[in-house]
Design a protein around this motif. Sequence first.
Motif, PDB file in Angstrom:
ATOM      1  N   THR A  10       1.130   1.122  -7.780  1.00  0.00           N
ATOM      2  CA  THR A  10       0.830   1.227  -6.357  1.00  0.00           C
ATOM      3  C   THR A  10       1.574   2.401  -5.722  1.00  0.00           C
ATOM      4  OG1 THR A  10       2.476  -0.504  -6.003  1.00  0.00           O
ATOM      5  CG2 THR A  10       0.170  -1.150  -5.928  1.00  0.00           C
ATOM      6  N   ALA A  47      -7.014  -1.698  -2.081  1.00  0.00           N
ATOM      7  CA  ALA A  47      -8.316  -1.033  -2.038  1.00  0.00           C
ATOM      8  C   ALA A  47      -9.270  -1.784  -1.119  1.00  0.00           C
ATOM      9  CB  ALA A  47      -8.898  -0.921  -3.454  1.00  0.00           C
ATOM     10  N   ALA A 103      -5.895  -3.933  -6.145  1.00  0.00           N
ATOM     11  CA  ALA A 103      -7.241  -4.293  -5.685  1.00  0.00           C
ATOM     12  C   ALA A 103      -7.192  -4.765  -4.239  1.00  0.00           C
ATOM     13  CB  ALA A 103      -7.830  -5.387  -6.585  1.00  0.00           C
ATOM     14  N   ALA A 113      -6.499   3.288  -8.123  1.00  0.00           N
ATOM     15  CA  ALA A 113      -6.560   3.269  -6.658  1.00  0.00           C
ATOM     16  C   ALA A 113      -7.720   2.413  -6.166  1.00  0.00           C
ATOM     17  CB  ALA A 113      -6.700   4.686  -6.117  1.00  0.00           C
ATOM     18  N   ASP A 114      -8.761   2.304  -6.986  1.00  0.00           N
ATOM     19  CA  ASP A 114      -9.905   1.478  -6.617  1.00  0.00           C
ATOM     20  C   ASP A 114      -9.632   0.004  -6.885  1.00  0.00           C
ATOM     21  OD1 ASP A 114     -11.241   3.716  -5.820  1.00  0.00           O
ATOM     22  OD2 ASP A 114     -12.404   3.941  -7.658  1.00  0.00           O
ATOM     23  N   GLY A 115      -8.458  -0.290  -7.462  1.00  0.00           N
ATOM     24  CA  GLY A 115      -8.065  -1.674  -7.635  1.00  0.00           C
ATOM     25  C   GLY A 115      -8.296  -2.252  -9.017  1.00  0.00           C
ATOM     26  N   MET A 116      -8.589  -1.410  -9.995  1.00  0.00           N
ATOM     27  CA  MET A 116      -8.897  -1.928 -11.324  1.00  0.00           C
ATOM     28  C   MET A 116      -7.624  -2.140 -12.153  1.00  0.00           C
ATOM     29  SD  MET A 116     -12.288   0.395 -12.062  1.00  0.00           S
ATOM     30  CE  MET A 116     -12.709  -0.323 -13.639  1.00  0.00           C
ATOM     31  N   ARG A 143      -8.231  -1.522   2.522  1.00  0.00           N
ATOM     32  CA  ARG A 143      -8.502  -0.186   3.024  1.00  0.00           C
ATOM     33  C   ARG A 143      -9.978  -0.056   3.375  1.00  0.00           C
ATOM     34  NH1 ARG A 143      -4.613   3.798   2.193  1.00  0.00           N
ATOM     35  NH2 ARG A 143      -3.638   2.773   0.437  1.00  0.00           N
ATOM     36  N   ALA A 164       0.833  -1.210   0.000  1.00  0.00           N
ATOM     37  CA  ALA A 164       0.000   0.000   0.000  1.00  0.00           C
ATOM     38  C   ALA A 164       0.865   1.256   0.000  1.00  0.00           C
ATOM     39  CB  ALA A 164      -0.926   0.012   1.205  1.00  0.00           C
TER      40      ALA A 164
END
Lengths: 217, 217
Positions: free
Chosen positions: B203, A207, A204, B167-170, A210, A167
């Motif tokens: 990341t 995210a 992912a 950031a949302d993991g996509m 978190r 992260a």
Amino acid sequence: MVSETMTDRAPIRLLLADDHPIVRSGLRAVLDAEPDIEVVGEAATASEAVRLAGELAPDVVLMDLQFGSGSHGADATAQITARPDAPRVLILTTYDTDADILAAIEAGATGYLLKDASPDDLAAAVRTAAAGRSALAPAVAQRLMGRMRTPEAALSRRETEVLQLVADGMSNQQISRALFLSQATVKSHLVHVFTKLGVDNRTAAVAAARRQGLIRR
Amino acid sequence: MVSETMTDRAPIRLLLADDHPIVRSGLRAVLDAEPDIEVVGEAATASEAVRLAGELAPDVVLMDLQFGSGSHGADATAQITARPDAPRVLILTTYDTDADILAAIEAGATGYLLKDASPDDLAAAVRTAAAGRSALAPAVAQRLMGRMRTPEAALSRRETEVLQLVADGMSNQQISRALFLSQATVKSHLVHVFTKLGVDNRTAAVAAARRQGLIRR
DNA sequence: CCGGCCATCAACCGAAAGGTTGACTTCCTG
DNA sequence: CAGGAAGTCAACCTTTCGGTTGATGGCCGG
């Protein structure tokens, strides 16, 4: 409205610990208005909270979990509750998804309160803590239950440690060096993390963790 | 200590807007103690703030940027300042790295204050705002300056949009589908983002952007 | 009107990450 | 003490990502 159970007892001695002067003023304004509660001190840092908890011998410490710049409220809680005649520690936090909830409870916190609590909730929680009973905000209690119901979402210590570094933006190689591991081990941990969180890549995973409060914000 | 510049004038009419009752109490306790400031109302939601700003006609609105659950203080600020005889809006925020700082300033906020401000800072900022002058917390002002000094850290709209999805993991493929782009374009945007942020993987870019407040928390 | 920024896409290549299997140790718990 | 969970590592393979080069078009400002 005074609690019937302690109409004529000595007031509850309360120590406030929060790094925001405004929040301290708010807590003082709300709680000093209660006849059975007396605010005996304010701490602006975690270390000051530990010191004043010893000097003032309060019945309850109302402690913010998000102390500015580094110092963790959970650490201070552990230090305060370590002593034999320790005051009860009531944790105050902004988020009900905080990763440190469990840490604070394990550190000996008596209760947990969200910052959007009403003045009534607040005073009630202080009285409950003073009486030695556990005071958990409904949202937090539910989350703790949920944590127990779904142990598959609970990462191991090492997995959490690796994920935290992910992260922070580190590559597998950087993480392996930071933790004195081989890259194979780092990958191994991450594969387990992905499986547990139901994702298939590192961003992912970050995210998701978190969202679930498994890592620092 | 009364300000010398307004010893005998009508008090400043102030509206508080924050979703935390405790914070509202703290602000009221601190500011009502000032003889030249009068708290005329409290709003717990963004929409209530807009409504009361119209009904109570305050001189200054002290508005939290982090309103719980969705509603943005920046939006409310825009609605309040849209009208001709609008009150001054003073933004209150926890983080000096907030991505919405610029948005709030553009929405017409007169000043900006961090939640760890002292009562004196707070009162001074309210007076400054009431006088129509801009009141910016030093840390925030410096950050705004820094933003202008280093335009290379400013991402384009599209770049920010792509990075937010990262950031949302996509994955790149998921992002390309979500934004109706080719993967080549997504990669192109990301390479630019990496260059601007001085990192070399996604990341790390998310971590850096989060630190600088370029994306949602 | 031309240079620069933004946005879009393609092709290519090497590096990193993702996924699997298997193996070994330690520690805790039933 | 047997079993399991956690932690460590290796070898192997596939997929994704990172980085480059180059190209097109729109838009804005000097």
